[in-house]
Design a protein around this motif. Structure first.
Motif, PDB file in Angstrom:
ATOM      1  N   GLY A 104     -28.543 -39.904  -0.590  1.00  0.00           N
ATOM      2  CA  GLY A 104     -29.997 -39.928  -0.454  1.00  0.00           C
ATOM      3  C   GLY A 104     -30.497 -39.855   0.974  1.00  0.00           C
ATOM      4  N   ARG A 139     -36.390 -37.711  -6.707  1.00  0.00           N
ATOM      5  CA  ARG A 139     -34.931 -37.848  -6.801  1.00  0.00           C
ATOM      6  C   ARG A 139     -34.399 -37.065  -7.986  1.00  0.00           C
ATOM      7  N   ASP A 152     -30.995 -37.091 -10.006  1.00  0.00           N
ATOM      8  CA  ASP A 152     -29.704 -37.740 -10.231  1.00  0.00           C
ATOM      9  C   ASP A 152     -29.132 -37.409 -11.601  1.00  0.00           C
ATOM     10  N   GLU A 191     -34.401 -35.329  -3.265  1.00  0.00           N
ATOM     11  CA  GLU A 191     -33.112 -35.917  -2.921  1.00  0.00           C
ATOM     12  C   GLU A 191     -32.144 -35.632  -4.060  1.00  0.00           C
ATOM     13  N   ARG A 204     -28.868 -36.246  -5.721  1.00  0.00           N
ATOM     14  CA  ARG A 204     -27.801 -37.240  -5.725  1.00  0.00           C
ATOM     15  C   ARG A 204     -26.549 -36.743  -6.440  1.00  0.00           C
TER      16      ARG A 204
END
Length: 273
Positions: free
Chosen positions: A28, A98, A100, A120, A122
């Motif tokens: 991150g 994010r 993920d 971001e 991940r």
């Protein structure tokens, strides 16, 4: 004697730096746009000093070797995906967010926009399943990523408009499985959409200075003057304007003249009459 910072880097050192960047992205510390930008800088670095700048603000120890770029997590069913759905409407995901898990986008007579540039990531890559039924799915990525597009289009269109990384580089991977039925699924890069405001990073300034020294063109950063929001733009007057110099003042406005008589002027009477 050659300075340690001027020693040329090897391909193995470049790959190790790229792996370091990938690990920082999974943690991150870097967005997809930053990861793509620094990956390109790492592959174009010529000296150890240039390569060190790319990772200078990242913690950890440089990996000794660079393993192959890991694939995105395998699909384990629709429940593991994060879905963005638009039915006769719109769904947009922009800015900082994010990723993920795998993503899913469904547009039924509507529009879905996924902007990945400040996301971001991940995972080792981005996996997107996009379905457009009489609608549009638009995926925005930074130029320089590796885009893999698969799927089918029936009376629709699926296309990639991205300046991709050179073959053989471990650039960030975006995998898109597209199903377009009388609709469109597009993957576009920075050059095809509105650019975003990027924060100026210290490593980028150092990088530009080093590259300028190598090619003999010193780099000078241009910083525009700041002014409060809503303030009026400054007026630019000539230095010869009367209100800036000690010359004669501007003529004042003349008082209004009385209306002239409709009769011709009479000759003056002699004295005594």
């Amino acid at each position: 004697m050659t300075d340690a910072g001027e020693i040329r880097v090897s391909d193995a050192e470049r790959e190790a730096a790229v792996e370091w960047l990938r690990v920082a992205s999974v943690e991150g510390r870097l967005t997809l746009g930053e990861l793509t930008e620094r990956t390109e800088a790492a592959y174009t670095a010529r000296t150890q000093a240039e390569l060190a700048v790319v990772t200078s603000d990242l913690p950890g120890v440089r990996p000794a070797s660079a393993p192959a770029y890991p694939p995105a997590p395998a699909d384990q069913g629709g429940r593991v995906r994060r879905w963005f759905v638009a039915v006769m409407g719109s769904s947009k995901q922009r800015g900082s967010w994010r990723i993920d898990k795998p993503l899913g986008a469904v547009a039924v007579m509507g529009d879905v926009v996924l902007d990945l540039r400040q996301a971001e990531v991940r995972t080792g890559g981005v996996d997107i399943m996009a379905t457009a039924v009489m609608g549009n799915v638009k995926i925005i990525v930074p130029d320089g990523v590796d885009v893999e597009l698969d799927g089918i289009a029936i009376m629709g269109d699926r296309k990639v408009q991205v300046i991709e990384a050179p073959p053989g580089t471990h650039a960030p991977v975006v995998r898109v499985t597209a199903y377009a039925i009388m609709g469109d699924v597009k993957v576009v890069g920075d050059s095809r959409t509105k650019p975003i405001q990027k924060a100026w990073a210290a490593w980028r300034e150092q990088w530009e200075e080093m590259r300028g020294e190598l090619i003999g063109d010193p780099y000078h950063r241009q910083i525009p003057p700041l002014r409060p929001m809503g303030a009026e733009q400054p007026r630019h007057h000539s230095p010869h304007s009367s209100w800036h110099t000690a010359g004669p003042q501007r003529p004042s406005q003349q008082p209004p003249q009385p209306p002239s008589s409709p009769y011709p002027p009479q000759p003056p009477y002699p004295p005594g009459h």
